[in-house]
Design a protein around this motif. Structure first.
Motif, short mmCIF file in Angstrom:
data_model
loop_
_atom_site.label_atom_id
_atom_site.label_comp_id
_atom_site.label_asym_id
_atom_site.label_seq_id
_atom_site.Cartn_x
_atom_site.Cartn_y
_atom_site.Cartn_z
N GLN A 156 123.47 -25.83 78.97
CA GLN A 156 122.31 -24.60 79.23
C GLN A 156 122.61 -23.62 77.80
OE1 GLN A 156 122.42 -22.39 82.74
NE2 GLN A 156 123.23 -24.19 83.25
N ALA A 157 124.04 -24.60 76.65
CA ALA A 157 124.35 -24.08 74.84
C ALA A 157 122.53 -24.75 74.22
CB ALA A 157 125.49 -24.53 75.27
N ARG A 158 123.16 -23.81 73.38
CA ARG A 158 122.05 -24.19 71.83
C ARG A 158 122.98 -26.11 71.20
NH1 ARG A 158 123.10 -22.04 67.34
NH2 ARG A 158 123.69 -20.33 69.15
N THR A 159 123.74 -26.12 71.49
CA THR A 159 124.83 -26.83 70.38
C THR A 159 125.12 -28.11 72.04
OG1 THR A 159 126.39 -25.21 71.08
CG2 THR A 159 126.36 -26.27 68.93
N LEU A 163 129.30 -29.96 72.69
CA LEU A 163 129.70 -28.99 73.04
C LEU A 163 131.41 -29.40 74.33
CD1 LEU A 163 129.99 -26.12 72.77
CD2 LEU A 163 129.13 -25.37 74.42
N LEU A 167 134.76 -28.94 75.20
CA LEU A 167 134.95 -27.56 76.08
C LEU A 167 136.11 -28.37 77.47
CD1 LEU A 167 132.16 -25.68 77.69
CD2 LEU A 167 133.24 -25.20 76.01
N LEU B 132 131.63 -22.22 72.73
CA LEU B 132 130.71 -21.61 73.91
C LEU B 132 129.94 -20.51 73.70
CD1 LEU B 132 130.09 -22.68 76.72
CD2 LEU B 132 131.46 -20.92 77.60
N GLN B 134 129.32 -18.89 71.39
CA GLN B 134 128.30 -19.48 69.75
C GLN B 134 127.01 -19.52 69.90
OE1 GLN B 134 129.40 -21.33 67.13
NE2 GLN B 134 129.85 -19.65 65.61
N GLY B 135 126.98 -20.58 71.18
CA GLY B 135 126.06 -21.58 71.37
C GLY B 135 124.88 -20.72 72.79
N ILE B 136 125.09 -19.85 72.95
CA ILE B 136 124.13 -19.35 74.04
C ILE B 136 123.29 -17.63 73.86
CG2 ILE B 136 124.33 -18.96 75.95
CD1 ILE B 136 126.40 -20.24 76.89
N GLU B 137 122.32 -17.66 73.76
CA GLU B 137 122.02 -16.61 72.99
C GLU B 137 121.77 -15.59 73.94
OE1 GLU B 137 118.59 -18.31 70.72
OE2 GLU B 137 120.46 -19.40 69.83
#
Lengths: 223, 226
Positions: A156-159, A163, A167, B132, B134-137
């Motif tokens: 659900q993250a952009r990267t 990622l 993690l 982590l 950084q990757g979530i808006e």
């Protein structure tokens, strides 16, 4: 009772999707073989024929195959908006998590079963030991439990794909250490009581990560 | 209200500065030079204190994470990321200062000892924490996922430490029943003084960082209203 049925249904769904598409397993196995090759050149392990290095190489390969498969398992749901469907379905999130976990674990076990004969031939090892089989099961479970949870987050993250290994790998370090040590002992022909502390470590890590996953998954899966 | 808080914070800053200067003074001029290791042993007072503050940061972060998941209030999230950030910096200081000591005492900057390896894994784990975030808006989801990861992290760190400890270790053990490092009373006094000074430094930085986080949040809210 319905909880168990839901869990198994979700696991079966994932496995039949994999059976029809055959996306993850071939890629994962070939990737793992490549990693074994890379290590054998980087470390020249086939010259020394040391079972201790061989155990480490095998788990490194399984680790990266696992990262690949957890990513795939959750990414496939995202692409076809399958996760929305799963969340709308009248099943608990815990069942979704457990189902995904079981499917990933089954896939990794199948992958390991394909890898093992090749690996045994490359390193001239006897892999038919019950202790090694138990180590494999405990190690992969300890890796899959946090892997499935964290993949649900990283997806659900952009990267996304970037990622998950960042993690997952630091978190599963105890599992990796325990699995490598126990495998090393069993592959070198060691006895059960020699490997007992490592198997205990693996079993404890499994319980802790499973419990954490089951407790936390409601916070991670959302529409 | 804010004024009174700022004055308290300024007082804490002053106290921390005095304590840190005092700790440096005590360590350099008051403690005896260790017989076998020489002056480099003095790194120990800051090394252990920095690692203590680092560990404190990660534990505080996990507590804040629990608070966030319970209440969903962004104040917990701000405190949590502040604590992780400070913990990360202190752990890095601990690793660098430890390496300086190790080069002199062990003849190498690094060994794969449990404490060293665990510290390195902790740095990587909590660096991933910021990736982590950084990757979530979506701020609500970012806070929730970060809290989940902070909790999983604090579960995994002791297990990592234990598992590496099952190998053999050469790191000096400070608290192990009868056996101590052979600290004289003056050394012990300096050690606990330094520990206290670093705890105050942690509290002071933590407060500043939370204040910064709140201000940043206020700015974000005002920006969205323009």
């Amino acid at each position: 009772m319905t909880f168990i049925k839901d869990t198994l249904t979700i696991a079966a769904k994932d496995l039949s999707a994999e059976w029809r598409g055959r996306e993850m397993l071939p890629a994962g196995v070939i990737f793992a073989l490549l990693i074994i090759l890379v290590f054998s050149f980087a470390l020249e392990t086939q010259v020394a024929l040391r079972p201790d290095a061989a155990a480490g190489v095998f788990w490194a390969a399984l680790t990266f195959m696992g990262v690949l498969s957890f990513n795939r398992s959750l990414a496939a749901e995202r692409e076809a908006a399958g996760m929305d469907g799963l969340l709308l379905a009248p099943v608990s999130r815990t069942a979704i998590y457990l189902g995904k976990l079981l499917a990933s674990l089954a896939l990794l076990l199948v992958g390991a079963a394909v890898l093992l004969p090749i690996y045994a031939a490359l390193y001239n090892l006897n892999i038919f030991k019950p202790g090694f089989a138990l180590t494999l099961l405990l190690g992969l479970l300890g890796f899959t439990a946090p892997g499935t949870l964290l993949a649900a987050m990283s997806n659900q993250a952009r990267t996304r794909d970037l990622l998950l290994p960042l993690l997952l790998l630091p978190v599963t370090m105890p599992v990796l250490i325990g699995a490598v040590e126990a495998s090393r002992i069993f592959l070198a022909g060691g006895a059960w009581n020699e490997a007992a502390p490592w198997l205990t470590l693996l079993a404890c890590s499994d319980v802790i990560f499973m419990a954490a996953g089951l407790l936390i998954v409601d916070q991670v899966l959302e529409e | 209200m804010l004024d009174r808080h700022n004055r308290l914070l300024a007082a804490l800053d002053l106290l921390t500065t005095l304590l840190m200067a005092g700790a440096a003074g005590v360590v350099f001029f008051f403690t005896p030079v260790e017989a076998t290791m020489g002056a480099v042993q003095k790194v120990f007072y800051f090394h252990v204190a920095a690692n203590w503050a680092g560990m404190l940061g990660f534990i505080v972060a996990a507590v804040c994470a629990g608070g966030y998941l319970r209440t969903g209030s962004s104040a917990w999230d701000i405190a949590e990321s502040a604590a992780v950030e400070i913990g990360l910096v202190f752990t890095a200081i601990g690793i660098v200062s430890g390496s300086i000591w190790a080069y002199s005492a062990w003849g190498t900057f690094w060994t794969w000892d449990p404490r060293l390896t665990t510290a390195a894994i902790m740095v990587l784990l909590y660096a991933a924490y910021f990736l982590l975030r950084q990757g979530i808006e979506n701020p609500e989801r970012r806070a929730r996922f970060a809290a989940v990861y902070a909790i999983i992290g604090i579960i995994s760190v002791p297990a990592t430490f234990l598992s590496i400890r099952m190998f053999r270790t050469i790191h000096p053990v400070l608290v192990a029943g009868e056996e101590t490092l052979g600290l004289t009373p003056a050394m012990q006094a300096a050690f606990f003084f330094s520990l206290a000074a670093f705890s105050f430094l942690f509290a002071s930085l933590f407060w500043h960082r939370i204040r910064l986080g709140r201000l940043a949040e206020a700015v974000e809210i005002q920006q969205s209203q323009v």
